[in-house]
Design a protein around this motif. Sequence first.
Motif, PDB file in Angstrom:
ATOM      1  N   UNK A 143       0.855  -1.168   0.003  1.00 32.79           N
ATOM      2  CA  UNK A 143       0.091  -0.101   0.137  1.00 32.79           C
ATOM      3  C   UNK A 143       0.801   1.290   0.015  1.00 32.79           C
ATOM      4  N   UNK A 144       2.018   1.276   0.701  1.00 32.34           N
ATOM      5  CA  UNK A 144       2.646   2.362   0.726  1.00 32.34           C
ATOM      6  C   UNK A 144       3.217   2.566  -0.538  1.00 32.34           C
ATOM      7  N   UNK A 145       3.913   1.475  -1.300  1.00 34.09           N
ATOM      8  CA  UNK A 145       4.408   1.961  -2.685  1.00 34.09           C
ATOM      9  C   UNK A 145       3.288   2.459  -3.660  1.00 34.09           C
ATOM     10  N   UNK A 198      -4.427   0.160  14.006  1.00 31.37           N
ATOM     11  CA  UNK A 198      -3.647   1.439  14.122  1.00 31.37           C
ATOM     12  C   UNK A 198      -2.224   1.053  13.590  1.00 31.37           C
ATOM     13  N   UNK A 199      -1.704  -0.068  13.455  1.00 32.49           N
ATOM     14  CA  UNK A 199      -0.502  -0.326  12.795  1.00 32.49           C
ATOM     15  C   UNK A 199      -0.560  -0.056  11.337  1.00 32.49           C
ATOM     16  N   UNK A 200      -1.519  -0.413  10.741  1.00 35.73           N
ATOM     17  CA  UNK A 200      -1.792  -0.289   9.225  1.00 35.73           C
ATOM     18  C   UNK A 200      -1.577   1.561   9.088  1.00 35.73           C
ATOM     19  N   UNK A 201      -2.336   2.092   9.904  1.00 34.93           N
ATOM     20  CA  UNK A 201      -2.434   3.748   9.735  1.00 34.93           C
ATOM     21  C   UNK A 201      -1.003   4.155   9.966  1.00 34.93           C
ATOM     22  N   UNK A 202      -0.203   3.569  11.216  1.00 37.31           N
ATOM     23  CA  UNK A 202       0.938   4.381  11.478  1.00 37.31           C
ATOM     24  C   UNK A 202       1.985   3.967  10.429  1.00 37.31           C
ATOM     25  N   UNK A 203       1.931   3.038   9.685  1.00 35.34           N
ATOM     26  CA  UNK A 203       2.964   2.411   9.127  1.00 35.34           C
ATOM     27  C   UNK A 203       2.701   2.581   7.410  1.00 35.34           C
ATOM     28  N   UNK A 204       1.621   3.177   7.019  1.00 35.06           N
ATOM     29  CA  UNK A 204       1.232   3.461   5.725  1.00 35.06           C
ATOM     30  C   UNK A 204       0.451   4.735   5.656  1.00 35.06           C
ATOM     31  N   UNK A 205      -0.809   4.790   6.097  1.00 38.21           N
ATOM     32  CA  UNK A 205      -1.755   5.683   5.641  1.00 38.21           C
ATOM     33  C   UNK A 205      -1.422   7.210   6.214  1.00 38.21           C
ATOM     34  N   UNK A 206      -1.085   7.142   7.013  1.00 39.67           N
ATOM     35  CA  UNK A 206      -0.893   8.617   7.745  1.00 39.67           C
ATOM     36  C   UNK A 206       0.546   9.337   7.408  1.00 39.67           C
ATOM     37  N   UNK A 233       0.876  12.962   2.291  1.00 40.44           N
ATOM     38  CA  UNK A 233      -0.174  13.899   2.326  1.00 40.44           C
ATOM     39  C   UNK A 233      -1.243  13.835   1.401  1.00 40.44           C
ATOM     40  N   UNK A 234      -1.372  13.010   0.601  1.00 42.60           N
ATOM     41  CA  UNK A 234      -2.635  12.775  -0.538  1.00 42.60           C
ATOM     42  C   UNK A 234      -3.434  11.983   0.139  1.00 42.60           C
ATOM     43  N   UNK A 235      -3.417  11.077   1.333  1.00 42.62           N
ATOM     44  CA  UNK A 235      -4.621  10.303   1.592  1.00 42.62           C
ATOM     45  C   UNK A 235      -5.640  11.402   2.258  1.00 42.62           C
ATOM     46  N   UNK A 236      -6.673  11.108   1.752  1.00 42.89           N
ATOM     47  CA  UNK A 236      -7.711  12.090   2.333  1.00 42.89           C
ATOM     48  C   UNK A 236      -8.883  11.407   3.062  1.00 42.89           C
ATOM     49  N   UNK A 237      -9.226  10.243   2.497  1.00 42.41           N
ATOM     50  CA  UNK A 237     -10.407   9.733   3.389  1.00 42.41           C
ATOM     51  C   UNK A 237     -10.126   8.126   3.741  1.00 42.41           C
ATOM     52  N   UNK A 238     -10.648   7.597   4.935  1.00 44.79           N
ATOM     53  CA  UNK A 238     -10.652   6.200   5.183  1.00 44.79           C
ATOM     54  C   UNK A 238     -11.811   5.789   5.826  1.00 44.79           C
ATOM     55  N   UNK A 239     -12.495   5.108   4.916  1.00 45.02           N
ATOM     56  CA  UNK A 239     -14.013   4.544   5.211  1.00 45.02           C
ATOM     57  C   UNK A 239     -13.736   2.901   5.722  1.00 45.02           C
ATOM     58  N   UNK A 240     -14.688   2.809   6.543  1.00 48.79           N
ATOM     59  CA  UNK A 240     -14.742   1.384   7.174  1.00 48.79           C
ATOM     60  C   UNK A 240     -16.192   1.092   7.794  1.00 48.79           C
ATOM     61  N   UNK A 241     -16.418  -0.026   8.246  1.00 45.68           N
ATOM     62  CA  UNK A 241     -17.299  -0.786   8.834  1.00 45.68           C
ATOM     63  C   UNK A 241     -17.236  -1.581   9.927  1.00 45.68           C
ATOM     64  N   UNK A 242     -17.772  -2.763   9.861  1.00 45.94           N
ATOM     65  CA  UNK A 242     -17.559  -3.830  10.880  1.00 45.94           C
ATOM     66  C   UNK A 242     -18.186  -3.583  12.182  1.00 45.94           C
ATOM     67  N   UNK A 243     -18.193  -2.494  12.860  1.00 42.94           N
ATOM     68  CA  UNK A 243     -18.797  -2.398  14.235  1.00 42.94           C
ATOM     69  C   UNK A 243     -19.642  -1.058  14.421  1.00 42.94           C
ATOM     70  N   UNK A 244     -20.530  -0.989  15.260  1.00 42.04           N
ATOM     71  CA  UNK A 244     -21.035   0.360  15.434  1.00 42.04           C
ATOM     72  C   UNK A 244     -22.153   0.670  14.220  1.00 42.04           C
ATOM     73  N   UNK A 245     -22.529   1.747  14.274  1.00 42.68           N
ATOM     74  CA  UNK A 245     -23.306   2.523  12.995  1.00 42.68           C
ATOM     75  C   UNK A 245     -22.835   3.232  12.206  1.00 42.68           C
TER      76      UNK A 245
END
Length: 477
Positions: free
Chosen positions: A346-348, A385-393, A396-408
């Motif tokens: 994902x980083x690449x 959290x690992x995925x976020x810290x080691x790639x997504x954050x 500077x061009x990462x704008x949105x992260x969408x997810x589901x699995x829990x809650x509403x």
Amino acid sequence: MALAAALTACSGGTPAETPETPELASTGSALDCAALSGPMYHRIKASTGDSLYTLNANEAANAATTYGYTEDRGVAFKAAAATGTGLSPVYRIYSPSRAEHFWTIDATEKQDLVSTGGYTTDEGIGFYASKTADPCLVPVYRYSHETLRKHRFAITDAERSSLSAAGWVDEGIKLYAAPTTPAPVDTKFSFVVIPDVQNEVVSNSTLIDHRMQWLVDNRSALDLRFVTQTGDMMNWDTPDHIQYVRASNALKKLDDARIPYALAIGNHDTAATCPGGSACPGNVNANLRNTTTFNTYFPVSRFQALAGVYETGKCDNAYHTFTAGGLDWLVLNLELWARTGAVDWAKTVIAAHPRHNVIVITHSHQTGSGGIEQSNGGYGNNSPQYVFDNSLKLYPNVKFIFSGHVGTSAYSEVTGTQGNKIYQILTTYHDASTNPTRIIEVDTAANTFSTRVYSPYTNAEKTDGSKFTISNVSWVR
């Protein structure tokens, strides 16, 4: 012929030996749009009906007095005088018996006409254009007239209608060039996030079918450019794979309408979940990575905007690209509780697309209250959290992260390491009586996005705080 010689002199070179045949479809490849800036002058010889297309302003100015091309049709389109990225030569040939000039981007067509079609004068390269579509280009149609034995280009609807009314036959799109006046950029569009729909496919497909048909029917009203789904499309697998069949049939509506989409894979979409929702026997982590059935029903060939995958032939980790609002976008779907190799991949991908606004979809990222999940679910690999810290954050061009699995529904903003805001949105619901659909409306000129969750089946909008507008968004341009 004097004109042929004069035109050859200003052609700027000789044709390449083996250019490819036109691929008259969008490929998403790089294109040097700025090079297509030369006005293509169109002059007609009244006595024969022959069209002269030339980039040479002096040739156009002298065409009437020197060669009898007295009808000035202005500038037809814009092209390039020299080669550039994504551009191909357009050949110019002449038939003395027909008293006609002919232009083609197809080297095979040109050779056939020179060899056996009576176009015995090869005048070299007339200009450069594109074989493939691009947002900066317009299609150039070629028309023929049997009685006049002539060919002519047309770009606008008015030109095409006029030629058709005069008995000219449309031969289709033959190349792509730049318009004389660039079309205004539409800065507003929408994309959609579909939540966990696992309860919609257990006993029938009414709700998921209705949602997909609604998206197709309202594509123009929404200016819908892309659809995403954040996992758990199925609840569990069965020997007849009926839930996959229902989901696949529903998404075929998008396939048929040519609406691109991307899917994240949830735990219920894998061999980790057995009928009733219980864990399947065996190694639960290995089962989680067993997505054979999912990839059977959703092969990579179904994803119209697909640009790359982590594992050959598998859509578990993939990225997709599209253009909307005058900007470039990349949708990255990541596997649930991702393996380290997938995170590194994902980083690449993100690093290789610095001018794309990145939308990430994955099944588990936020908790029900909106924070970043710290656990790998007990049987995954790395935590969100690992995925976020080691790639997504990191980008500077990462704008949105969408997810589901829990809650509403939940929303939170975080700041990347380079100071960029990342907008995290949870949409889950686990609804079995309506078909909630999150709509994201983007305005790249106003630097805003608005979102709401709407259920087309009941024509109702959620009032749980899932509707809001964010201003001062720094889109990547």
